[in-house]
Design an enzyme around this catalytic site. Structure first.
Site, PDB file in Angstrom:
ATOM      1  NE  ARG A  29       1.908   3.657 -17.347  1.00 33.64           N
ATOM      2  CZ  ARG A  29       2.684   4.687 -16.985  1.00 33.64           C
ATOM      3  NH1 ARG A  29       2.263   5.912 -17.111  1.00 33.64           N
ATOM      4  NH2 ARG A  29       3.864   4.458 -16.491  1.00 33.64           N
ATOM      5  NE  ARG A  33       0.340  11.502 -16.128  1.00 30.95           N
ATOM      6  CZ  ARG A  33       1.648  11.305 -15.998  1.00 30.95           C
ATOM      7  NH1 ARG A  33       2.351  12.114 -15.247  1.00 30.95           N
ATOM      8  NH2 ARG A  33       2.252  10.322 -16.626  1.00 30.95           N
ATOM      9  NE  ARG A  42      -2.375  11.590  -9.013  1.00 31.06           N
ATOM     10  CZ  ARG A  42      -2.100  12.221  -7.872  1.00 31.06           C
ATOM     11  NH1 ARG A  42      -3.089  12.599  -7.072  1.00 31.06           N
ATOM     12  NH2 ARG A  42      -0.867  12.468  -7.510  1.00 31.06           N
ATOM     13  CG  ASP A  79       2.790   2.083 -11.001  1.00 23.79           C
ATOM     14  OD1 ASP A  79       2.586   2.781 -12.002  1.00 23.79           O
ATOM     15  OD2 ASP A  79       3.931   1.707 -10.668  1.00 23.79           O
ATOM     16  CE1 TYR A 155      11.122   3.064 -12.569  1.00 27.95           C
ATOM     17  CE2 TYR A 155      10.700   0.844 -13.355  1.00 27.95           C
ATOM     18  CZ  TYR A 155      10.740   2.206 -13.579  1.00 27.95           C
ATOM     19  OH  TYR A 155      10.395   2.707 -14.805  1.00 27.95           O
TER      20      TYR A 155
HETATM   21  O1  CP3 Z   1      -2.545   0.755 -18.420  1.00 29.68           O
HETATM   22  C1  CP3 Z   1      -3.267   1.267 -17.538  1.00 29.68           C
HETATM   23  O2  CP3 Z   1      -4.132   2.155 -17.789  1.00 29.68           O
HETATM   24  C2  CP3 Z   1      -3.166   0.719 -16.120  1.00 29.68           C
HETATM   25  C3  CP3 Z   1      -2.370   1.490 -15.233  1.00 29.68           C
HETATM   26  C4  CP3 Z   1      -0.842   1.452 -15.245  1.00 29.68           C
HETATM   27  C5  CP3 Z   1      -0.100   2.526 -14.659  1.00 29.68           C
HETATM   28  N1  CP3 Z   1       1.218   2.151 -14.671  1.00 29.68           N
HETATM   29  C6  CP3 Z   1      -0.677   3.767 -14.114  1.00 29.68           C
HETATM   30  C7  CP3 Z   1       0.201   4.936 -13.882  1.00 29.68           C
HETATM   31  C8  CP3 Z   1       0.070   0.487 -15.675  1.00 29.68           C
HETATM   32  C9  CP3 Z   1      -0.179  -0.815 -16.433  1.00 29.68           C
HETATM   33  C10 CP3 Z   1       1.374   0.933 -15.299  1.00 29.68           C
HETATM   34  C11 CP3 Z   1       2.604   0.143 -15.542  1.00 29.68           C
HETATM   35  C12 CP3 Z   1       3.910   0.734 -15.182  1.00 29.68           C
HETATM   36  N2  CP3 Z   1       4.209   1.553 -14.127  1.00 29.68           N
HETATM   37  C13 CP3 Z   1       5.118   0.442 -15.871  1.00 29.68           C
HETATM   38  C14 CP3 Z   1       5.249  -0.510 -17.034  1.00 29.68           C
HETATM   39  C15 CP3 Z   1       4.853   0.118 -18.336  1.00 29.68           C
HETATM   40  C16 CP3 Z   1       5.735   1.241 -18.782  1.00 29.68           C
HETATM   41  O3  CP3 Z   1       5.208   2.382 -18.865  1.00 29.68           O
HETATM   42  O4  CP3 Z   1       6.918   1.001 -19.064  1.00 29.68           O
HETATM   43  C17 CP3 Z   1       6.149   1.162 -15.230  1.00 29.68           C
HETATM   44  C18 CP3 Z   1       7.612   1.174 -15.622  1.00 29.68           C
HETATM   45  C19 CP3 Z   1       5.560   1.860 -14.116  1.00 29.68           C
HETATM   46  C20 CP3 Z   1       6.255   2.709 -13.104  1.00 29.68           C
HETATM   47  C21 CP3 Z   1       5.790   4.099 -13.143  1.00 29.68           C
HETATM   48  N3  CP3 Z   1       4.531   4.521 -12.739  1.00 29.68           N
HETATM   49  C22 CP3 Z   1       6.509   5.257 -13.553  1.00 29.68           C
HETATM   50  C23 CP3 Z   1       7.935   5.246 -14.078  1.00 29.68           C
HETATM   51  C24 CP3 Z   1       5.664   6.364 -13.381  1.00 29.68           C
HETATM   52  C25 CP3 Z   1       6.023   7.809 -13.590  1.00 29.68           C
HETATM   53  C26 CP3 Z   1       5.965   8.205 -15.010  1.00 29.68           C
HETATM   54  C27 CP3 Z   1       4.566   8.660 -15.354  1.00 29.68           C
HETATM   55  O5  CP3 Z   1       4.062   8.215 -16.385  1.00 29.68           O
HETATM   56  O6  CP3 Z   1       4.058   9.473 -14.595  1.00 29.68           O
HETATM   57  C28 CP3 Z   1       4.413   5.860 -12.909  1.00 29.68           C
HETATM   58  C29 CP3 Z   1       3.206   6.675 -12.605  1.00 29.68           C
HETATM   59  C30 CP3 Z   1       1.898   6.243 -13.199  1.00 29.68           C
HETATM   60  N4  CP3 Z   1       1.462   4.953 -13.356  1.00 29.68           N
HETATM   61  C31 CP3 Z   1       0.865   7.114 -13.650  1.00 29.68           C
HETATM   62  C32 CP3 Z   1      -0.202   6.301 -14.076  1.00 29.68           C
HETATM   63  C33 CP3 Z   1      -1.557   6.746 -14.588  1.00 29.68           C
HETATM   64  C34 CP3 Z   1       0.891   8.636 -13.599  1.00 29.68           C
HETATM   65  C35 CP3 Z   1       0.734   9.137 -12.199  1.00 29.68           C
HETATM   66  C36 CP3 Z   1      -0.358  10.175 -11.997  1.00 29.68           C
HETATM   67  O7  CP3 Z   1      -1.397  10.167 -12.667  1.00 29.68           O
HETATM   68  O8  CP3 Z   1      -0.176  11.005 -11.089  1.00 29.68           O
END
Ligand code: CP3
Length: 349
Positions: A29, A33, A42, A79, A155
């Site tokens: 990640r 943010r 964003r 994602d 999910y």
């Molecule tokens: O690593 C990176 O920089 C690449 C981007 C990436 C995102 N999600 C961007 C993201 C990667 C590799 C993921 C993987 C992901 N997504 C996982 C596996 C890793 C982990 O964290 O367990 C999972 C379970 C998800 C599903 C997901 N996406 C959730 C549960 C959420 C909400 C929680 C949160 O952190 O906000 C997301 C949203 C998400 N994915 C954001 C980002 C940057 C935040 C959204 C935003 O910026 O508005």
């Protein structure tokens, strides 16, 4: 004598089984943010999914952390839930609440998932990869990724994140055949998705199994190891040399079996796995990645320095990629990321 060009990237060398001093580092990640420049991009789009599906912007946020920090790999900004979206499931990301999906709970809902629109729905990710790899020097590989079938299914069935993945686990017990059908579909679509990411320019892949830890032994074998093994096989039939990192978060000692059976080249370790155990049981089988507590990167201070030193001392003499035990948190101070990268690059704390 024919001399093969040396692999320039320490990240790819580690995945090929070599030790590197200093070890390569990237952060799960790493785009997100905690970076003000991410928040700025964003704000230009109404939803997070729009950002993932706008190649120009997704490419920009993929590159942002590499401009700031001396990282050894990029990861495409997308994602794991783009796959259910591509299968026609309704997926939304609600600010402050996380993902919301229209739950898939019975055979009718599984049958309604549709392969037809998948290629078109995922095409923007491939374009993002093409744009990013056109800008990156050879020494900085791009990682493509997907969610593991089990984690994506949790999910899809629950309709949101959950603390125990109960809905998916119950469906797997009560209606095994339907759950298997869902997993099989995810294996096929994810394999195609990963292969296409490699065609677009990804030079390594990571499979995120964030909820592997909620499965008891037999279910872990059936819903984590077996589908991951098929996924890796299907990718390696097409691209035998592409390195694959598996992240079975929460698997504990199950990660050893995962390393032996799935065919991954590296295992990403979570925060709970003891360093001596990782060195003895995993690093002797595959390359390892991990496993700094993301909260230590929020806290900073001498504890951060000490833990970085301990991780380097335990794992630095084998094939190793420095990373966190889970994704970077939004409240992480940028100075501590800088500190972490400089400690790792200095070789010791
Ligand atoms: O690593 C990176 O920089 C690449 C981007 C990436 C995102 N999600 C961007 C993201 C990667 C590799 C993921 C993987 C992901 N997504 C996982 C596996 C890793 C982990 O964290 O367990 C999972 C379970 C998800 C599903 C997901 N996406 C959730 C549960 C959420 C909400 C929680 C949160 O952190 O906000 C997301 C949203 C998400 N994915 C954001 C980002 C940057 C935040 C959204 C935003 O910026 O508005």
């Amino acid at each position: 004598m024919l001399r093969l060009p040396e692999v320039q990237s320490p990240f790819l060398r580690a995945l090929a089984g070599q030790a590197n001093r200093p070890p390569p580092i990237w952060l799960m990640r790493q785009a997100g943010r905690y970076l003000p420049e991410y928040r700025e991009v964003r704000a230009k789009v109404p939803s997070f999914l729009d950002l993932c599906r706008t190649p120009e912007l997704a490419a920009e946020v993929t590159l942002q952390p590499l401009r700031r920090f001396d990282l050894d790999a990029a990861i495409v900004f997308s994602d794991i839930l783009i796959v259910p979206f591509a299968l026609g499931q309704r997926v939304e990301f609600i600010e402050g609440e996380g993902p919301k999906l229209e739950p898939v709970r019975d055979v009718k809902a599984v049958a309604a998932l549709c392969r037809e629109g998948v290629a078109e729905a995922l095409a923007p990710v491939y374009e993002t990869i093409e744009r990013v790899t056109a800008e990156l020097p050879n020494v900085l590989p791009l990682i493509g990724f997907c969610g593991a079938p089990w984690t994506v299914a949790t999910y899809m069935v629950e309709g949101q994140g959950s603390k125990d993945q109960a809905a998916a686990r119950l469906m797997a017990y009560r209606d095994e055949a339907t759950f298997q059908r869902l997993i099989d579909l995810l294996v096929d679509i994810s394999a195609e998705y990963l292969v296409n990411q490699v065609r677009a320019g990804a030079r390594a892949l990571q499979i995120f199994d964030s909820w592997a830890g909620s499965l008891p032994e037999e279910q872990f074998e059936r819903w984590c190891i077996a589908p991951t093994k098929r996924l890796v096989q299907q990718v390696k039939v097409k691209d035998p040399h592409i390195p694959v990192i598996g992240f079975p978060r929460g698997a504990g000692v199950g990660a050893e079996r995962y390393a032996k059976e799935t065919g991954v080249d590296a295992v990403s370790c979570d925060t709970s796995q003891p360093l001596a155990w990782v060195r003895e049981k995993l690093q002797t089988l595959v390359a390892v990645q991990g496993n700094l507590d993301p909260l230590l990167l929020v806290a900073g201070g001498p504890q951060l320095d000490r833990r970085v030193e301990a991780i380097l001392a335990a794992l630095g003499s084998g094939p190793f990629i420095f990373n966190l035990g889970h994704g970077i948190l939004p409240e992480t101070p940028i100075e501590y990321v800088e500190r972490l990268v400089s400690l790792v690059k200095a070789g010791s704390a």
